[in-house]
Design an enzyme around this catalytic site. Sequence first.
Site, PDB file in Angstrom:
ATOM      1  N   HIS A  48      16.602 -72.391  12.226  1.00  0.00           N
ATOM      2  CA  HIS A  48      15.630 -71.301  12.200  1.00  0.00           C
ATOM      3  C   HIS A  48      15.242 -71.031  13.646  1.00  0.00           C
ATOM      4  O   HIS A  48      14.990 -71.966  14.399  1.00  0.00           O
ATOM      5  CB  HIS A  48      14.407 -71.722  11.378  1.00  0.00           C
ATOM      6  CG  HIS A  48      13.514 -70.581  11.008  1.00  0.00           C
ATOM      7  ND1 HIS A  48      12.748 -69.920  11.938  1.00  0.00           N
ATOM      8  CD2 HIS A  48      13.280 -69.979   9.819  1.00  0.00           C
ATOM      9  CE1 HIS A  48      12.067 -68.953  11.322  1.00  0.00           C
ATOM     10  NE2 HIS A  48      12.379 -68.972  10.033  1.00  0.00           N
TER      11      HIS A  48
ATOM     12  N   ARG B 190       7.650 -62.109  12.929  1.00  0.00           N
ATOM     13  CA  ARG B 190       8.495 -61.010  13.442  1.00  0.00           C
ATOM     14  C   ARG B 190       8.519 -59.844  12.462  1.00  0.00           C
ATOM     15  O   ARG B 190       8.550 -58.690  12.864  1.00  0.00           O
ATOM     16  CB  ARG B 190       9.904 -61.526  13.739  1.00  0.00           C
ATOM     17  CG  ARG B 190       9.973 -62.328  15.025  1.00  0.00           C
ATOM     18  CD  ARG B 190      11.319 -63.001  15.238  1.00  0.00           C
ATOM     19  NE  ARG B 190      11.495 -64.145  14.357  1.00  0.00           N
ATOM     20  CZ  ARG B 190      12.622 -64.419  13.703  1.00  0.00           C
ATOM     21  NH1 ARG B 190      13.670 -63.631  13.841  1.00  0.00           N
ATOM     22  NH2 ARG B 190      12.682 -65.475  12.916  1.00  0.00           N
TER      23      ARG B 190
END
Lengths: 243, 599
Positions: free
Chosen positions: B236, B256
């Site tokens: 990740h 994000r």
Amino acid sequence: MAKVTLKVYRGDKEKGEFKTYEVPIEDGMVILDAIHYIQANIDNDIAVRWNCKAAKCGSCSAEVNGKPSLMCKTRLDRFAKDEVITVQPLKTFPLIKDLVTDVSWNYEVNKHITPLTSKDEGEWVIYQEDIERVQEFRKCIECFLCQDVCHVLRDHDKHANFAGPRFLVRTAGLEMHPKDTASRTKYLKEEGGIGYCNITKCCTEVCPEEIHITDNAIIPLKERVVDDFYDPIAKFLKGLFKK
Amino acid sequence: MDNYKVIEHDVIVIGAGGAGLRAAIEASAQGVSTGLVCKSLLGKAHTVMAEGGIAAALANVDSEDGWQTHFCDTMKGGKMLNNYRMAELHAKEAPMRVKELEKWGAVFDRTKDGKILQRAFGGHKYKRLCHVGDRTGLELIRTLQDKGVHQGINVYMECTITKLFKDGDTISGAFGYYRNSGEYVLFKAKAIVLATGGVGKSFSVTSNSWEYTGDGHALAYEAGCDLIDMEFLQFHPTGMVWPPGVKGILVTEGVRGEGGILRNNKNERFMFKYLPESTRHEFAETEAEASQWLEATLNLTKSTARRPPELSTRDNVARAIYTEVKEGRGSPHGGVFLDISYQDSNRIKQKLPSMYHQFKELADVDITAGPMEVGPTAHYIMGGVRVDADTAQSKVKGLFACGEVSGGMHGANRLGGNSLSDLIVFGARAGLHAANYAKELKGKPSINGKEIEAEITDLERPLNAQSGQNPYDLHKELNHIMSTYVGIFREENDLVTGLDKLVELNKKLDNLKVVNNRTYNPGWHMCRDLKNMLICSMAITKSALSRKESRGAHSRLDYTETDKELSKVNSAVFKQDGEMKLEHTPTLSMPEELAKLFN
């Protein structure tokens, strides 16, 4: 390297004692890190529950200097330098070993709460403002710190008569769900024993998710119970309709 | 030797995260006796750590969305190596499963018109992730837990399974121990569903919890299943990098999705330069265009502006961050900056409450006032047990697998949000087909008592040993090997060295020593966990060596391009004559009506 001194409870149902450990300190270290250090380097067999290490799963509950806490978010730098920190298991539940207690009673309590009940089989339209409160309750990570601190359970051992703050929060989340049609006031009054709570707010203070357990869950539920069972006008009206 | 408890069910589900719970609910709904076995307490499985959301093409926010687009995004994200049929079923059934969750009590965030709200995520063309702030996994697991409890599933908590039994080629049971008491337990079952999650604890920096030791992968391997695509391990892009104790803890992609911007120490928004040619046209070209997209997203209005580059797929963002740090443009603690603080602070606290608390309490950082420091962390394995897409059944009769322990669904790289949906889609399928299988099975497959005795002897070796090594030291060694030689970027020499070291380490497994008895003894537990982690680590390394190309999460410095021939094969690891073997097997070919969706 700077070190911290911890007194950690070691033992089982029969016997136990506090054992003193010295653990090197790293930046930002939490109590759980120190216990892991002991596990990996000193005593492999020290029993502790943990999962996420980020205050999201509610596994690593213990009493740190007497305060019910999540070990994963209790920073060592919150204590005074040279302070000896005691770590012991939750008092309210039977000890299994070291820092691990038998919390299975909680899972039994949960089985008795009527689940979400709705006849609306179509696509649900629910507005954000109508679920803010329910979402607050659903933040609960089941760390059972509220159960541990609650004097009804902790000091009076009313496990058989009182569901405890955790399950009052759960019940509140169902009762206030916009699509729910079941009533749980009878459960709250009888099996759930909501009357035992005298709103000292200890549970709210220890909640790591900052759920307003007393004000937002328990008090409104108490009001519902009063409305359903003790309201004189409602009682009178009910009497009328019976005739 | 009768020193174990015997429990019998038609279906035993091993693992109680989202997939296991959903499987148990479905099996039980089919009227078969169902047992659910989990290593932790119920409701603590790694699913609680899922944050950003659950992907389902409900088209509540972007009306253009549909299963076809979700299918294509998933396949493209997986670099077309996915089992197409799994990706198809997943895209088609995820919406129904999400709506079902809502009826069972999940309370998702809402759109203005009262529907389930959906947010943007990496690799998804449209806003597709149903969510509850940034604690979607908790909502999912609690909903399934409460549903399961009221359905009469028998739950065996804090119970670790160490071995599966077969009668000929048919599954017959599972053996393990209760962590609490150390008591042994034999589960007799007609069908078994593996839902044990992943393997992250083999790596030193990981978002995964202690449970993630690849138990299901190893059990299936030992039972004769194929492990496919094991080289594809997802890092990740955004884990915490500081303080040391929380290094690797997940920072949701939701940051994000909500507009979080990645910058290096030169204040450069570096993701623009890391977009692959093949998908560049889907992303904003300039900061201005990215800002336009964000403004429309925040106001829930339409815009023709394209997504910000931070929403590229995870493999790509992780490589970008790694490269920035390696080339000296990193943040003080060896990550990069992820910033959302330019937004209204109340909105941040509402959309990302657990991130706010996580950074505030664990790292002394107020994310509404300044940037976070983030870096890659071992997060998810795309590879796993090869299963039939429709039934989730493995090569071994009566053995099913779903969720992270299964392979194929995500190909070479998983899109964020596709894991939670994978759990409930294939959890339900595994539960249904396991129940059907159990109903149709004639007679009861048997278990050989000698195998049980041998297993007990094996388990107790470190307790009975006079001397030996500390299992935690071996765990550290394993972490070091995997992180050093089998990390984000790989090459032949490193992989060969890594494999040699794993073989050496494996020999030390026979020489472990732990103190005390079987009662809640984590040192003893670690001994068996290590065996599982080593099987998975070897499978990962061997598979990585065999794939001489770069694809998705598998990046080779010595083979930087994709290879056309390798696009047609999956790596498959299996046990033969006591040895770990590997072969490349052809991928399934897509029917015409699906293939033309990519034109």
